[in-house]
Scaffold this motif. Structure first.
Motif, PDB file in Angstrom:
ATOM      1  N   ASN B 110       0.868  -1.253  -0.007  1.00 29.17           N
ATOM      2  CA  ASN B 110      -0.032  -0.096  -0.135  1.00 29.17           C
ATOM      3  C   ASN B 110       0.823   1.216  -0.079  1.00 29.17           C
ATOM      4  O   ASN B 110       1.435   1.540   0.994  1.00 29.17           O
ATOM      5  CB  ASN B 110      -0.962  -0.058   1.354  1.00 29.17           C
ATOM      6  CG  ASN B 110      -1.980   1.133   1.201  1.00 29.17           C
ATOM      7  OD1 ASN B 110      -1.556   2.269   1.760  1.00 29.17           O
ATOM      8  ND2 ASN B 110      -3.091   0.713   0.984  1.00 29.17           N
ATOM      9  N   LYS B 112       0.215   4.415   0.298  1.00 34.98           N
ATOM     10  CA  LYS B 112      -0.025   5.425   1.286  1.00 34.98           C
ATOM     11  C   LYS B 112       0.657   5.105   2.650  1.00 34.98           C
ATOM     12  O   LYS B 112       1.211   6.112   3.300  1.00 34.98           O
ATOM     13  CB  LYS B 112      -1.798   5.407   1.797  1.00 34.98           C
ATOM     14  CG  LYS B 112      -2.490   6.530   0.716  1.00 34.98           C
ATOM     15  CD  LYS B 112      -3.825   6.857   1.463  1.00 34.98           C
ATOM     16  CE  LYS B 112      -4.466   7.915   0.950  1.00 34.98           C
ATOM     17  NZ  LYS B 112      -5.787   7.903   1.217  1.00 34.98           N
ATOM     18  N   ILE B 113       0.375   3.916   3.207  1.00 36.97           N
ATOM     19  CA  ILE B 113       1.159   3.345   4.242  1.00 36.97           C
ATOM     20  C   ILE B 113       2.556   3.594   4.165  1.00 36.97           C
ATOM     21  O   ILE B 113       3.377   4.146   4.994  1.00 36.97           O
ATOM     22  CB  ILE B 113       0.759   2.165   4.665  1.00 36.97           C
ATOM     23  CG1 ILE B 113      -0.714   1.821   5.114  1.00 36.97           C
ATOM     24  CG2 ILE B 113       1.641   1.438   5.508  1.00 36.97           C
ATOM     25  CD1 ILE B 113      -0.919   0.945   5.950  1.00 36.97           C
ATOM     26  N   ALA B 116       3.558   7.065   4.433  1.00 38.43           N
ATOM     27  CA  ALA B 116       3.291   7.553   5.868  1.00 38.43           C
ATOM     28  C   ALA B 116       4.418   7.105   6.737  1.00 38.43           C
ATOM     29  O   ALA B 116       5.060   7.672   7.732  1.00 38.43           O
ATOM     30  CB  ALA B 116       2.149   7.040   6.455  1.00 38.43           C
ATOM     31  N   LEU B 117       4.765   5.710   6.376  1.00 36.40           N
ATOM     32  CA  LEU B 117       5.994   5.186   7.293  1.00 36.40           C
ATOM     33  C   LEU B 117       7.149   5.886   7.199  1.00 36.40           C
ATOM     34  O   LEU B 117       7.954   6.085   8.080  1.00 36.40           O
ATOM     35  CB  LEU B 117       6.022   3.578   6.723  1.00 36.40           C
ATOM     36  CG  LEU B 117       4.917   2.793   7.525  1.00 36.40           C
ATOM     37  CD1 LEU B 117       5.174   1.308   6.974  1.00 36.40           C
ATOM     38  CD2 LEU B 117       5.257   2.836   8.916  1.00 36.40           C
ATOM     39  N   GLU B 119       7.680   8.662   6.175  1.00 34.97           N
ATOM     40  CA  GLU B 119       7.528  10.086   6.970  1.00 34.97           C
ATOM     41  C   GLU B 119       7.924   9.982   8.334  1.00 34.97           C
ATOM     42  O   GLU B 119       8.633  10.625   8.841  1.00 34.97           O
ATOM     43  CB  GLU B 119       6.267  10.649   6.763  1.00 34.97           C
ATOM     44  CG  GLU B 119       6.044  12.282   6.553  1.00 34.97           C
ATOM     45  CD  GLU B 119       4.730  12.425   6.188  1.00 34.97           C
ATOM     46  OE1 GLU B 119       4.008  12.914   7.041  1.00 34.97           O
ATOM     47  OE2 GLU B 119       4.418  12.679   5.030  1.00 34.97           O
ATOM     48  N   ILE B 120       7.196   8.971   9.065  1.00 30.63           N
ATOM     49  CA  ILE B 120       7.624   8.661  10.507  1.00 30.63           C
ATOM     50  C   ILE B 120       9.044   8.312  10.454  1.00 30.63           C
ATOM     51  O   ILE B 120       9.713   8.919  11.623  1.00 30.63           O
ATOM     52  CB  ILE B 120       6.760   7.402  10.774  1.00 30.63           C
ATOM     53  CG1 ILE B 120       5.279   8.120  10.770  1.00 30.63           C
ATOM     54  CG2 ILE B 120       7.048   7.193  12.096  1.00 30.63           C
ATOM     55  CD1 ILE B 120       4.286   6.862  11.258  1.00 30.63           C
ATOM     56  N   TYR B 124      10.992  10.677  13.414  1.00 28.19           N
ATOM     57  CA  TYR B 124      11.314  10.152  14.409  1.00 28.19           C
ATOM     58  C   TYR B 124      12.982   9.623  14.397  1.00 28.19           C
ATOM     59  O   TYR B 124      13.458   8.869  15.504  1.00 28.19           O
ATOM     60  CB  TYR B 124      10.345   9.034  14.919  1.00 28.19           C
ATOM     61  CG  TYR B 124       9.085   9.575  15.425  1.00 28.19           C
ATOM     62  CD1 TYR B 124       9.001  10.193  16.730  1.00 28.19           C
ATOM     63  CD2 TYR B 124       8.110   9.593  14.453  1.00 28.19           C
ATOM     64  CE1 TYR B 124       7.654  10.676  16.981  1.00 28.19           C
ATOM     65  CE2 TYR B 124       6.926  10.087  14.903  1.00 28.19           C
ATOM     66  CZ  TYR B 124       6.689  10.762  15.965  1.00 28.19           C
ATOM     67  OH  TYR B 124       5.401  11.127  16.187  1.00 28.19           O
ATOM     68  N   ASN B 125      13.673   9.800  13.143  1.00 26.41           N
ATOM     69  CA  ASN B 125      14.892   9.460  13.003  1.00 26.41           C
ATOM     70  C   ASN B 125      14.741   7.572  13.352  1.00 26.41           C
ATOM     71  O   ASN B 125      15.648   7.316  14.269  1.00 26.41           O
ATOM     72  CB  ASN B 125      15.776   9.946  13.720  1.00 26.41           C
ATOM     73  CG  ASN B 125      17.190   9.655  13.374  1.00 26.41           C
ATOM     74  OD1 ASN B 125      17.524   8.976  12.262  1.00 26.41           O
ATOM     75  ND2 ASN B 125      18.127   9.885  14.029  1.00 26.41           N
ATOM     76  N   PHE B 126      13.667   7.056  12.639  1.00 28.79           N
ATOM     77  CA  PHE B 126      13.649   5.616  13.155  1.00 28.79           C
ATOM     78  C   PHE B 126      13.909   4.872  11.690  1.00 28.79           C
ATOM     79  O   PHE B 126      13.188   5.070  10.800  1.00 28.79           O
ATOM     80  CB  PHE B 126      11.937   5.454  13.667  1.00 28.79           C
ATOM     81  CG  PHE B 126      11.762   4.081  14.145  1.00 28.79           C
ATOM     82  CD1 PHE B 126      12.373   3.675  15.537  1.00 28.79           C
ATOM     83  CD2 PHE B 126      11.087   3.223  13.290  1.00 28.79           C
ATOM     84  CE1 PHE B 126      11.826   2.469  16.141  1.00 28.79           C
ATOM     85  CE2 PHE B 126      10.813   1.909  14.021  1.00 28.79           C
ATOM     86  CZ  PHE B 126      11.349   1.685  15.395  1.00 28.79           C
ATOM     87  N   ASN B 127      14.899   3.762  11.818  1.00 30.52           N
ATOM     88  CA  ASN B 127      15.003   3.178  10.672  1.00 30.52           C
ATOM     89  C   ASN B 127      14.159   2.058  10.468  1.00 30.52           C
ATOM     90  O   ASN B 127      14.207   0.808  11.251  1.00 30.52           O
ATOM     91  CB  ASN B 127      16.530   2.554  10.946  1.00 30.52           C
ATOM     92  CG  ASN B 127      17.183   2.157   9.547  1.00 30.52           C
ATOM     93  OD1 ASN B 127      16.169   1.859   8.629  1.00 30.52           O
ATOM     94  ND2 ASN B 127      18.305   2.067   9.646  1.00 30.52           N
ATOM     95  N   LEU B 128      13.114   2.144   9.730  1.00 32.44           N
ATOM     96  CA  LEU B 128      12.020   1.216   9.492  1.00 32.44           C
ATOM     97  C   LEU B 128      12.592  -0.427   9.122  1.00 32.44           C
ATOM     98  O   LEU B 128      13.280  -0.375   8.463  1.00 32.44           O
ATOM     99  CB  LEU B 128      11.007   1.360   8.700  1.00 32.44           C
ATOM    100  CG  LEU B 128      10.367   3.004   9.170  1.00 32.44           C
ATOM    101  CD1 LEU B 128       9.912   3.465   7.824  1.00 32.44           C
ATOM    102  CD2 LEU B 128       9.266   2.705   9.889  1.00 32.44           C
ATOM    103  N   ALA B 129      11.982  -1.300   9.835  1.00 34.52           N
ATOM    104  CA  ALA B 129      12.035  -2.684   9.272  1.00 34.52           C
ATOM    105  C   ALA B 129      11.165  -3.150   8.374  1.00 34.52           C
ATOM    106  O   ALA B 129      10.156  -2.603   8.454  1.00 34.52           O
ATOM    107  CB  ALA B 129      12.391  -3.577  10.199  1.00 34.52           C
ATOM    108  N   LEU B 132       5.890  -4.625   7.701  1.00 33.93           N
ATOM    109  CA  LEU B 132       4.897  -4.089   8.587  1.00 33.93           C
ATOM    110  C   LEU B 132       3.995  -5.268   8.961  1.00 33.93           C
ATOM    111  O   LEU B 132       3.241  -5.469   8.163  1.00 33.93           O
ATOM    112  CB  LEU B 132       4.096  -2.807   8.180  1.00 33.93           C
ATOM    113  CG  LEU B 132       3.239  -2.078   9.193  1.00 33.93           C
ATOM    114  CD1 LEU B 132       4.205  -1.446  10.334  1.00 33.93           C
ATOM    115  CD2 LEU B 132       2.521  -1.019   8.542  1.00 33.93           C
ATOM    116  N   ILE B 134       0.354  -6.111  10.358  1.00 32.00           N
ATOM    117  CA  ILE B 134      -0.964  -5.407  10.538  1.00 32.00           C
ATOM    118  C   ILE B 134      -2.150  -6.548  11.189  1.00 32.00           C
ATOM    119  O   ILE B 134      -2.446  -7.489  10.341  1.00 32.00           O
ATOM    120  CB  ILE B 134      -1.742  -4.726   9.411  1.00 32.00           C
ATOM    121  CG1 ILE B 134      -0.667  -3.678   9.032  1.00 32.00           C
ATOM    122  CG2 ILE B 134      -2.937  -4.167   9.876  1.00 32.00           C
ATOM    123  CD1 ILE B 134      -1.059  -2.936   7.419  1.00 32.00           C
TER     124      ILE B 134
END
Lengths: 147, 147
Positions: B110, B112-113, B116-117, B119-120, B124-129, B132, B134
DNA sequence: TGATATAATGTTACATTGTAACATTAAAGT
DNA sequence: ACTTTAATGTTACAATGTAACATTATATCA
């Protein structure tokens, strides 16, 4: 008495959620320690107050507290944490940034994600649970990695 | 030979990922069974082919396969599932709808997600894994609940 | 109040997921 | 072939969680 605990008790009274003594103690533990705790860590704390307490005690109480939206269960590292709002209404969406290195958790409320999730819920006829776990590396742990 | 497996092997060759015999067998199992499997379920299958295989064999191999983006680990119900793309590049984002009742998993993509992720991640300076998770109730299990 | 039903808690035993430490075997390099 | 390194096997254990049943509180009502 801790201010947060008072608010939770208030909320429970208002919403017909009967807290047993044991459950109140667990809320007290989770509230005062603040950082996410595993079931075992909560158990060890509870046993200081009630030596007879054991794993079942914890899990039964946690189940009720999670079901009533008072605490969050984070699957990634099997921890339980007080909802930052002290209670989580069903129409309230939140996301938790979980660091896979240090386990630190940050609760956020991002409208874009919430909207996208609701859309997905409709598209796939998927009844979303709350909260959304977003795993990754927090700032501190990213720094450690590059040293 | 299964078509998917060929593609994975192709991908591994192209990306310098050396698959041991054991790892190939595990990929074969996960590919052919298709539904998400726990480590134990994979183990039982593997033991049909290699009676000496044990828990360590599985976890070591799974760790490598997850690290290389060939399979996804879903924390919610401790399952492992082949990435629908047969491999997961680092810049590739996906989401998995996990039913908390039946464990069924649907991989989606998706935009949009994802946006948005990202952006987050910046905020938050967060290195996404990836991916996701849900969680919620799938259509079938929603029906069951209302019967 | 005291007997009885119901809910909460305690107890025991076990299943599942995962890891740590070390031994053995296989593969690669010289 | 010998050595080094990587993969695998073995044993033992820790952590999370559940199932089944026993006991103890709590509430209900005659």
């Amino acid at each position: 008495m801790h201010l947060k605990i008072e608010k939770i008790i208030e909320y429970c009274l208002a919403n017909n959620i009967l807290l047993t003594n044991q459950q109140s103690l667990i809320i007290k533990i989770i509230t005062e320690i603040a950082s996410p705790l595993t079931a075992n860590e909560i158990l060890h704390e509870l046993q200081k107050l009630n030596p007879k307490a054991n794993r079942m005690t914890i899990h039964r109480a946690l189940e009720i507290l999670v079901k009533n939206g008072i605490i969050h269960k984070v699957a990634f590292n099997h921890t339980y944490k007080l909802c930052d709002h002290l209670y989580c209404k069903h129409d309230h969406h939140c996301q938790i940034l979980v660091c896979q290195e240090c386990g630190n958790q940050t609760e956020i409320h991002n409208l874009k994600i919430t909207e996208a999730l609701l859309e997905i819920g409709k598209t796939y006829n998927f009844n979303l649970a709350n909260p959304l776990e977003i795993t990754g590396l927090c700032t501190k742990c990213q720094m450690k990695g590059t040293l």
